[in-house]
Design a protein around this motif. Structure first.
Motif, PDB file in Angstrom:
ATOM      1  N   GLU A 150       1.251  57.538  39.091  1.00 16.46           N
ATOM      2  CA  GLU A 150       1.260  56.450  39.097  1.00 16.46           C
ATOM      3  C   GLU A 150       1.712  55.262  39.999  1.00 16.46           C
ATOM      4  N   ILE A 151       0.788  54.852  41.111  1.00 17.08           N
ATOM      5  CA  ILE A 151       1.637  53.525  41.824  1.00 17.08           C
ATOM      6  C   ILE A 151       1.138  52.243  41.646  1.00 17.08           C
ATOM      7  N   THR A 152       2.183  51.230  41.497  1.00 13.78           N
ATOM      8  CA  THR A 152       1.829  49.784  41.270  1.00 13.78           C
ATOM      9  C   THR A 152       2.010  49.119  42.429  1.00 13.78           C
ATOM     10  N   VAL A 153       1.470  48.107  42.876  1.00 18.92           N
ATOM     11  CA  VAL A 153       1.001  47.675  43.926  1.00 18.92           C
ATOM     12  C   VAL A 153       1.038  46.202  43.807  1.00 18.92           C
ATOM     13  N   GLY A 154       1.910  45.034  44.046  1.00 20.17           N
ATOM     14  CA  GLY A 154       1.678  44.286  43.310  1.00 20.17           C
ATOM     15  C   GLY A 154       1.015  43.261  45.136  1.00 20.17           C
ATOM     16  N   ILE A 155       0.479  42.618  44.712  1.00 19.85           N
ATOM     17  CA  ILE A 155      -0.623  41.894  45.930  1.00 19.85           C
ATOM     18  C   ILE A 155      -0.768  40.705  45.689  1.00 19.85           C
ATOM     19  N   ASP A 156      -0.110  39.816  47.210  1.00 21.66           N
ATOM     20  CA  ASP A 156      -0.398  38.310  46.495  1.00 21.66           C
ATOM     21  C   ASP A 156      -1.993  37.922  46.943  1.00 21.66           C
ATOM     22  N   GLY A 157      -3.090  36.453  46.775  1.00 21.07           N
ATOM     23  CA  GLY A 157      -3.883  36.335  47.186  1.00 21.07           C
ATOM     24  C   GLY A 157      -5.741  36.407  46.583  1.00 21.07           C
ATOM     25  N   MET A 158      -5.638  37.163  45.597  1.00 22.25           N
ATOM     26  CA  MET A 158      -6.891  37.782  45.080  1.00 22.25           C
ATOM     27  C   MET A 158      -7.247  36.456  44.038  1.00 22.25           C
ATOM     28  N   MET A 159      -8.284  36.109  43.899  1.00 23.88           N
ATOM     29  CA  MET A 159      -8.498  34.945  43.283  1.00 23.88           C
ATOM     30  C   MET A 159      -9.436  35.314  41.901  1.00 23.88           C
TER      31      MET A 159
END
Length: 84
Positions: free
Chosen positions: A3-12
């Motif tokens: 399980e890979i958790t990816v922090g992502i900035d910019g999703m609205m």
């Protein structure tokens, strides 16, 4: 499985989540992927590991920014999982 958790900035919004999910499915062989704009992350379940660099190369060109990547062994969750 991993399980890979990816922090992502910019999703609205939900469309942003769908865009991320589609890009990940298109780029990698995954069992499951789900994104949350409120949590600012995507969770990928895959048979094989995906490198940080591959994830960044998939997501960053879409206009969103990868802020973090973490991994852990995947544990299937379900009604009877407590019996294991």
């Amino acid at each position: 499985m991993i399980e890979i958790t990816v922090g992502i900035d910019g999703m609205m919004c939900g469309m942003c989540e769908n865009h991320i999910n589609d890009e990940i499915r298109k780029s990698f062989k995954v069992k499951k992927v789900s994104s949350s704009h409120t949590k600012g992350r995507a969770v990928i379940v895959a048979e094989n590991d995906i490198s940080d660099e591959q994830i960044k190369n998939c997501i960053n060109p879409t206009g969103y920014t990868v802020t973090s990547v973490s991994r852990k062994p995947y544990e299937k969750k379900g009604f009877l999982s407590f019996l294991r």
